[in-house]
Scaffold this motif. Structure first.
Motif, PDB file in Angstrom:
ATOM      1  N   VAL A   1       0.840  -1.202   0.000  1.00 14.97           N
ATOM      2  CA  VAL A   1       0.000   0.000   0.000  1.00 14.97           C
ATOM      3  C   VAL A   1       0.871   1.246   0.000  1.00 14.97           C
ATOM      4  CG1 VAL A   1      -1.677   1.335   1.327  1.00 14.97           C
ATOM      5  CG2 VAL A   1      -1.950  -1.129   1.119  1.00 14.97           C
ATOM      6  N   VAL A   2       1.933   1.245   0.819  1.00 16.78           N
ATOM      7  CA  VAL A   2       2.830   2.391   0.891  1.00 16.78           C
ATOM      8  C   VAL A   2       3.515   2.601  -0.465  1.00 16.78           C
ATOM      9  CG1 VAL A   2       4.950   3.259   1.936  1.00 16.78           C
ATOM     10  CG2 VAL A   2       3.211   2.213   3.369  1.00 16.78           C
ATOM     11  N   ASP A   3       3.964   1.508  -1.108  1.00 20.37           N
ATOM     12  CA  ASP A   3       4.609   1.619  -2.408  1.00 20.37           C
ATOM     13  C   ASP A   3       3.658   2.204  -3.444  1.00 20.37           C
ATOM     14  OD1 ASP A   3       6.516  -1.478  -2.106  1.00 20.37           O
ATOM     15  OD2 ASP A   3       6.888   0.547  -1.357  1.00 20.37           O
ATOM     16  N   LEU A   4       2.396   1.785  -3.421  1.00 20.02           N
ATOM     17  CA  LEU A   4       1.406   2.276  -4.371  1.00 20.02           C
ATOM     18  C   LEU A   4       1.158   3.768  -4.156  1.00 20.02           C
ATOM     19  CD1 LEU A   4      -0.626   1.705  -6.612  1.00 20.02           C
ATOM     20  CD2 LEU A   4      -2.287   1.076  -4.859  1.00 20.02           C
ATOM     21  N   MET A   5       1.047   4.179  -2.890  1.00 18.26           N
ATOM     22  CA  MET A   5       0.818   5.590  -2.593  1.00 18.26           C
ATOM     23  C   MET A   5       2.009   6.440  -3.041  1.00 18.26           C
ATOM     24  SD  MET A   5      -2.192   5.802  -1.462  1.00 18.26           S
ATOM     25  CE  MET A   5      -2.157   7.517  -0.969  1.00 18.26           C
ATOM     26  N   SER A   6       3.223   5.901  -2.839  1.00 19.52           N
ATOM     27  CA  SER A   6       4.419   6.641  -3.256  1.00 19.52           C
ATOM     28  C   SER A   6       4.436   6.807  -4.775  1.00 19.52           C
ATOM     29  CB  SER A   6       5.678   5.898  -2.809  1.00 19.52           C
ATOM     30  OG  SER A   6       5.691   5.776  -1.405  1.00 19.52           O
ATOM     31  N   ALA A   7       4.066   5.739  -5.472  1.00 21.45           N
ATOM     32  CA  ALA A   7       4.052   5.790  -6.938  1.00 21.45           C
ATOM     33  C   ALA A   7       3.006   6.778  -7.437  1.00 21.45           C
ATOM     34  CB  ALA A   7       3.772   4.397  -7.496  1.00 21.45           C
ATOM     35  N   LEU A   8       1.835   6.782  -6.805  1.00 25.15           N
ATOM     36  CA  LEU A   8       0.774   7.705  -7.202  1.00 25.15           C
ATOM     37  C   LEU A   8       1.181   9.143  -6.925  1.00 25.15           C
ATOM     38  CD1 LEU A   8      -2.041   8.075  -8.315  1.00 25.15           C
ATOM     39  CD2 LEU A   8      -2.974   7.695  -6.041  1.00 25.15           C
ATOM     40  N   GLU A   9       1.825   9.366  -5.773  1.00 24.80           N
ATOM     41  CA  GLU A   9       2.271  10.711  -5.421  1.00 24.80           C
ATOM     42  C   GLU A   9       3.295  11.220  -6.435  1.00 24.80           C
ATOM     43  OE1 GLU A   9       4.551  11.103  -1.788  1.00 24.80           O
ATOM     44  OE2 GLU A   9       3.415  12.913  -1.283  1.00 24.80           O
ATOM     45  N   ALA A  10       4.234  10.353  -6.826  1.00 22.65           N
ATOM     46  CA  ALA A  10       5.249  10.738  -7.816  1.00 22.65           C
ATOM     47  C   ALA A  10       4.614  11.044  -9.162  1.00 22.65           C
ATOM     48  CB  ALA A  10       6.275   9.609  -7.955  1.00 22.65           C
ATOM     49  N   SER A  11       3.573  10.267  -9.519  1.00 27.59           N
ATOM     50  CA  SER A  11       2.902  10.479 -10.799  1.00 27.59           C
ATOM     51  C   SER A  11       2.167  11.814 -10.827  1.00 27.59           C
ATOM     52  CB  SER A  11       1.903   9.344 -11.065  1.00 27.59           C
ATOM     53  OG  SER A  11       2.571   8.114 -11.148  1.00 27.59           O
ATOM     54  N   VAL A  12       1.508  12.148  -9.708  1.00 26.48           N
ATOM     55  CA  VAL A  12       0.788  13.427  -9.621  1.00 26.48           C
ATOM     56  C   VAL A  12       1.770  14.591  -9.706  1.00 26.48           C
ATOM     57  CG1 VAL A  12      -0.646  14.875  -8.137  1.00 26.48           C
ATOM     58  CG2 VAL A  12      -1.144  12.443  -8.330  1.00 26.48           C
ATOM     59  N   LYS A  13       2.914  14.466  -9.010  1.00 29.91           N
ATOM     60  CA  LYS A  13       3.933  15.525  -9.054  1.00 29.91           C
ATOM     61  C   LYS A  13       4.441  15.732 -10.488  1.00 29.91           C
ATOM     62  CE  LYS A  13       5.824  15.326  -4.370  1.00 29.91           C
ATOM     63  NZ  LYS A  13       7.001  14.975  -3.548  1.00 29.91           N
ATOM     64  N   LYS A  14       4.654  14.610 -11.181  1.00 25.94           N
ATOM     65  CA  LYS A  14       5.157  14.674 -12.561  1.00 25.94           C
ATOM     66  C   LYS A  14       4.143  15.352 -13.473  1.00 25.94           C
ATOM     67  CE  LYS A  14       7.284  11.718 -16.045  1.00 25.94           C
ATOM     68  NZ  LYS A  14       7.616  10.331 -16.444  1.00 25.94           N
ATOM     69  N   ALA A  15       2.849  15.020 -13.281  1.00 23.75           N
ATOM     70  CA  ALA A  15       1.797  15.612 -14.110  1.00 23.75           C
ATOM     71  C   ALA A  15       1.710  17.116 -13.880  1.00 23.75           C
ATOM     72  CB  ALA A  15       0.461  14.946 -13.803  1.00 23.75           C
ATOM     73  N   ARG A  16       1.815  17.540 -12.611  1.00 25.15           N
ATOM     74  CA  ARG A  16       1.744  18.979 -12.308  1.00 25.15           C
ATOM     75  C   ARG A  16       2.969  19.718 -12.838  1.00 25.15           C
ATOM     76  NH1 ARG A  16      -0.752  19.501  -6.165  1.00 25.15           N
ATOM     77  NH2 ARG A  16      -2.871  18.988  -6.735  1.00 25.15           N
ATOM     78  N   ALA A  17       4.145  19.075 -12.713  1.00 33.52           N
ATOM     79  CA  ALA A  17       5.375  19.713 -13.172  1.00 33.52           C
ATOM     80  C   ALA A  17       5.355  19.921 -14.677  1.00 33.52           C
ATOM     81  CB  ALA A  17       6.572  18.854 -12.773  1.00 33.52           C
ATOM     82  N   SER A  18       4.732  18.979 -15.416  1.00 31.55           N
ATOM     83  CA  SER A  18       4.666  19.105 -16.881  1.00 31.55           C
ATOM     84  C   SER A  18       3.801  20.283 -17.299  1.00 31.55           C
ATOM     85  CB  SER A  18       4.124  17.806 -17.487  1.00 31.55           C
ATOM     86  OG  SER A  18       2.774  17.615 -17.114  1.00 31.55           O
ATOM     87  N   ARG A  19       2.877  20.714 -16.403  1.00 36.62           N
ATOM     88  CA  ARG A  19       2.022  21.871 -16.716  1.00 36.62           C
ATOM     89  C   ARG A  19       2.572  23.151 -16.095  1.00 36.62           C
ATOM     90  NH1 ARG A  19      -1.942  18.330 -14.901  1.00 36.62           N
ATOM     91  NH2 ARG A  19      -2.290  19.671 -13.098  1.00 36.62           N
ATOM     92  N   GLY A  20       3.773  23.027 -15.443  1.00 40.02           N
ATOM     93  CA  GLY A  20       4.393  24.200 -14.838  1.00 40.02           C
ATOM     94  C   GLY A  20       3.748  24.609 -13.539  1.00 40.02           C
ATOM     95  N   GLU A  21       3.013  23.689 -12.906  1.00 45.31           N
ATOM     96  CA  GLU A  21       2.373  23.987 -11.617  1.00 45.31           C
ATOM     97  C   GLU A  21       3.273  23.546 -10.483  1.00 45.31           C
ATOM     98  OE1 GLU A  21      -1.447  22.219 -11.497  1.00 45.31           O
ATOM     99  OE2 GLU A  21      -2.124  23.107 -13.371  1.00 45.31           O
TER     100      GLU A  21
END
Length: 204
Positions: A137-157
């Motif tokens: 569960v912790v690994d999945l949450m970490s992966a999801l958190e990293a994915s959200v950060k990457k998506a926001r960074a690609s939009r300059g947020e």
């Protein structure tokens, strides 16, 4: 779609039409829909090619399919960032092939080993230790958190994600529970003793 069944040509006469249908389906990269009788009822089936055989997949009539509306959860609010984060996670976990130890039928292999050991009179093989689900569960949450950060960074947020880990459950230790149980019994005994002392005795 239901279970799949391999179809076989019924004798030498059926060999040519069977092979012709298989080759035509294979070259066209299409599937066929056919009606057939099963258990005294007319049914629909999907025919497709697998290796050198035709496979029949049983299909359901509309009245045989349960409506998914009653299974849907109550409406929840989902943000675009969460959807994009989930999509990024799916893209990250997408594989080109289903090869690897996680796609092996370990249960059947272990069962075969147990049967062999019993037949030959040997000791049963030890069961492998299972990984803790909490770590997954912790690994999945970490992966999801990293994915959200990457998506926001690609939009300059701002790269900080609003993904939070599941709250830890409060655990009552066995010692605390045992102490509570002993204290309850002691209180009950005290109360009984007081009642006995206050009760007047009848003289003979």
């Amino acid at each position: 779609m239901g279970d799949g069944y391999y179809l076989q040509a019924d004798g030498p006469v059926a060999a040519k039409p069977y092979t012709l249908l298989r080759m035509a389906l294979e070259r066209s990269a299409k599937v066929a829909i056919a009606k057939y009788a099963w258990s005294g009822r007319e049914r629909l089936g999907l025919l497709r090619v697998r290796d050198d055989a035709i496979v029949l997949h049983a299909m359901r009539w509309p009245d045989e399919i349960r409506s998914p509306q009653e299974l849907a959860p109550s409406p929840v609010e989902i943000s675009e960032d969460e959807i994009e984060g989930a999509q990024a996670l799916i893209d990250h976990m997408t594989r080109d092939s289903l090869e690897g130890s996680e796609f092996v039928d370990h249960y059947t292999d272990a069962l075969a080993e147990v049967i062999k050991a019993k037949r030959e009179g040997h000791a049963l093989p030890a069961a492998p230790e299972t990984a803790a689900s909490a770590g997954q569960v912790v690994d999945l949450m970490s992966a999801l958190e990293a994915s959200v950060k990457k998506a926001r960074a690609s939009r300059g947020e701002d790269g900080d994600a609003d993904v939070h880990e599941l709250p830890a459950k409060k655990k009552t230790t066995a010692k605390k529970a045992a102490k509570k149980a002993v204290a309850k019994k002691a209180t009950a005994k005290k109360s009984t003793a007081k009642k006995s002392a206050a009760k007047p005795k009848r003289s003979a």
